[in-house]
Scaffold this active site. Structure first.
Site, mmCIF file in Angstrom:
data_model
loop_
_atom_site.group_PDB
_atom_site.id
_atom_site.type_symbol
_atom_site.label_atom_id
_atom_site.label_comp_id
_atom_site.label_asym_id
_atom_site.label_seq_id
_atom_site.Cartn_x
_atom_site.Cartn_y
_atom_site.Cartn_z
ATOM 1 N N TYR A 1 0.839 -1.206 0.000
ATOM 2 C CA TYR A 1 0.000 0.000 0.000
ATOM 3 C C TYR A 1 0.871 1.252 0.000
ATOM 4 C CZ TYR A 1 -3.292 3.562 1.641
ATOM 5 O OH TYR A 1 -4.036 4.708 1.780
ATOM 6 N N GLU B 1 9.584 -7.869 4.280
ATOM 7 C CA GLU B 1 9.656 -8.207 5.708
ATOM 8 C C GLU B 1 9.148 -9.607 6.014
ATOM 9 O OE1 GLU B 1 7.578 -6.279 4.195
ATOM 10 O OE2 GLU B 1 5.597 -6.170 5.106
ATOM 11 N N ASP C 1 8.473 -10.988 31.067
ATOM 12 C CA ASP C 1 8.471 -9.528 31.011
ATOM 13 C C ASP C 1 8.684 -8.888 32.380
ATOM 14 O OD1 ASP C 1 7.788 -10.216 28.474
ATOM 15 O OD2 ASP C 1 5.670 -9.722 28.698
ATOM 16 N N LYS D 1 9.374 -9.047 22.142
ATOM 17 C CA LYS D 1 9.644 -10.143 23.079
ATOM 18 C C LYS D 1 11.042 -10.744 22.920
ATOM 19 C CE LYS D 1 7.375 -12.792 26.125
ATOM 20 N NZ LYS D 1 6.354 -12.299 27.056
#
Ligand code: XMP
Length: 510
Positions: A81, A169, A225, A366
């Site tokens: 796009y 990607e 985390d 992460k």
């Protein structure tokens, strides 16, 4: 800091662009597509990437960037796009398609491309699009195409504008990392080799300065985390950090001991273990509705945490292990999604208790958090552990939760994990756990009839927990888990394996 900015037009792959760039050592951040030119220039980016997105440039509400971004003299790369937008805004022509198509195509490169320099003449690329560019804008040269798509890549080296119709990607695209590297290193001139750990010293200094003279609180769950966030803050502020671990009584075998071993003994944390199992179990007594269970656990957790936090004098800050995807989501263009399950966290507490947030992981994905954790010498057992939900075993004992049923599940879970680890499968799967079902079946043990519980094994492969597939674990491993559970755990006489993907099922059963 040397960086590339990615403008997000709503593609499911936007975060992948960022991860791939960072993976090759180029720091980048994602901004909403409508960010102003001032906001962009404030960050002095070395380059801009316009992501893909689900819209057509002809949609009434098509997301459009500030038109000045093409005149900043900052190199820009449009993807899918992003390419159509570049063509449309700069005087080219985009052909509207009736439906979206996706799949692999063979890209043929024309000579003299800067973006595709050093790549083979032909390779596979991943395409997912509706519209396509039919006429290039003035000043652009065609640099690649596939059998189906004439304009596969275009560039205007004078203005430093580049665009590809495919997705570099996405892993299915060959040489994708080289294309992004060509853009970042050769075209934008990024020279630094960024890594999460290279950011550590500066971040610790910031935390020290921000929190000077005040106490800092953290709800430590022992997950990846909160552990990495806490160890980072501890490095910066030492004993001014106060960690609170709420023992809900819904934990797995060994969880509480591990918290003491690692955080109190190894790292020397100020660690308060708030044993509240009795309270949680009494409030859960007789409750079998999954959402009710989740709500009770969430509220009780906050109540206990707040009680403990109030005991800490001069507490001004709360550590939270917020990750970059949550930060991006919170400013993204996508609307709110339906609540499937209410996840519990300590959101809302900071305002109520007048605490300021410290979020040392808010710019990290992460896998980068794990890299940071390694830099901080956090054991692999913490960094590589499977996710464990806040409501704990309560949502894996289906129906009403009792101490006896929790104990059955805890034992089965311990055995399952031990077998999976021994077989070398722990790191190959996203999550593995047991679920105790609220039904009994008939069996035969020795010569005796038995009438006992059914236990389900749930093992899934996933990338982010949003979608998942059941793990094709070896039958031998399933057999050893099942036979050990049946012979060692009293109260279970049948073990079944869950072979449902997400969607349509969810990973947890409640
Ligand atoms: P579902 O069951 O929604 O789970 O497919 C997706 C992932 O999220 C975990 N999960 C939770 N994590 N608090 C958490 O911190 C929660 O309330 C919660 N519920 C589910 C689940 O284990 C899986 O990894």
């Amino acid at each position: 800091m040397e960086q590339i900015l990615i403008l997000d037009f709503g593609s499911q792959y936007t975060q992948l662009i960022a991860r791939r760039l960072r993976g090759i050592g180029v720091y980048c951040e994602i901004l909403p597509y409508h960010s102003s030119v001032e906001e962009i220039l404030k960050r002095a980016p070395k380059g801009l990437i316009l992501s893909g997105g689900p819209s057509s440039v002809y949609d009434k509400k098509a997301p459009k960037p500030d038109p000045a971004i093409f005149n900043l003299g900052v190199p820009a790369l449009g993807i899918c796009y992003g390419m159509q937008l570049m063509a449309h805004e700069l005087g080219g022509k985009v052909l509207k398609a009736k439906k979206r198509e996706y799949g692999l195509g063979r890209l043929k490169i024309k000579p003299g491309s800067k973006l595709l320099a050093g790549l083979p003449a032909e390779f596979k690329v991943w395409l997912s699009h509706g519209d396509e560019v039919k006429a290039l804008p003035p000043g652009f040269a065609l640099k690649a195409g596939t059998k189906e798509i004439v304009a596969g890549a275009m560039e205007n080296t004078g203005r430093n504008l580049y665009a590809v119709q495919f997705h570099p990607e996405v892993h299915h695209t060959e040489h994708g990392a080289e294309i992004l590297s060509n853009f970042a290193r050769k075209i934008c001139g990024c020279v630094h080799k960024w890594s999460p750990v290279s950011f550590l010293d500066g971040a610790l200094e910031d935390i020290k300065k921000t929190t000077a003279g005040a106490e800092v609180i953290c709800a430590l769950s022992g997950g990846v985390d909160s552990s990495v966030a806490a160890v980072m803050v501890h490095r910066a502020v030492g004993k001014r950090l106060h960690c609170i671990f709420v023992d809900t009584g819904l934990l797995r075998h060994g969880d509480r001991e591990r918290m003491k071993d690692i955080f109190a003994r190894k790292f020397g944390f100020n660690l308060k273990i708030a044993d509240s199992s009795k309270l949680f179990l009494s409030r859960l007594a007789g409750v079998s509705d999954p959402e009710k269970k989740r709500k009770i656990i969430g509220h009780t957790f906050i109540e206990i945490f707040e009680r403990e936090a109030k005991k800490i004098k001069n507490a001004r800050f709360l550590v939270q292990g917020t990750l970059y995807p949550d930060v991006i989501e919170s400013v993204s263009v996508k609307g709110p999604s339906a609540v499937i399950k209410s996840h519990h966290n300590v959101g809302g507490l900071p305002e109520k208790m007048n605490l300021k947030l410290i979020e040392p992981l808010r710019y990290f994905f992460k896998d980068e958090v794990r890299a940071l954790g390694r830099g901080l010498k956090i054991p692999e057992a913490i960094l590589m552990q499977h996710p464990f939900p806040g409501p704990g075993l309560a949502i894996r004992v289906l129906g009403a939760v009792t101490p006896e049923r929790l104990e059955i599940l805890r034992e089965a879970d311990r055995i399952m994990r031990a077998e999976i680890e021994a077989a070398g499968w722990y790191g190959k799967i996203w999550q593995a756990f047991c679920v105790l079902l609220p039904i009994k079946t008939v069996g035969v043990m020795g010569d005796e009839r038995s009438y006992e519980n059914v236990l389900a094994l749930r093992c899934v492969e996933s990338v982010d927990g949003m979608t998942a597939d059941w793990s094709k674990m070896p039958h031998e491993l399933l057999r050893s888990i099942s036979s050990r559970i049946i012979s060692e755990v009293r109260g279970v006489n049948r073990v079944v394996y869950d072979i449902t993907s997400k969607p349509p099922a969810t990973i947890e059963w409640e």
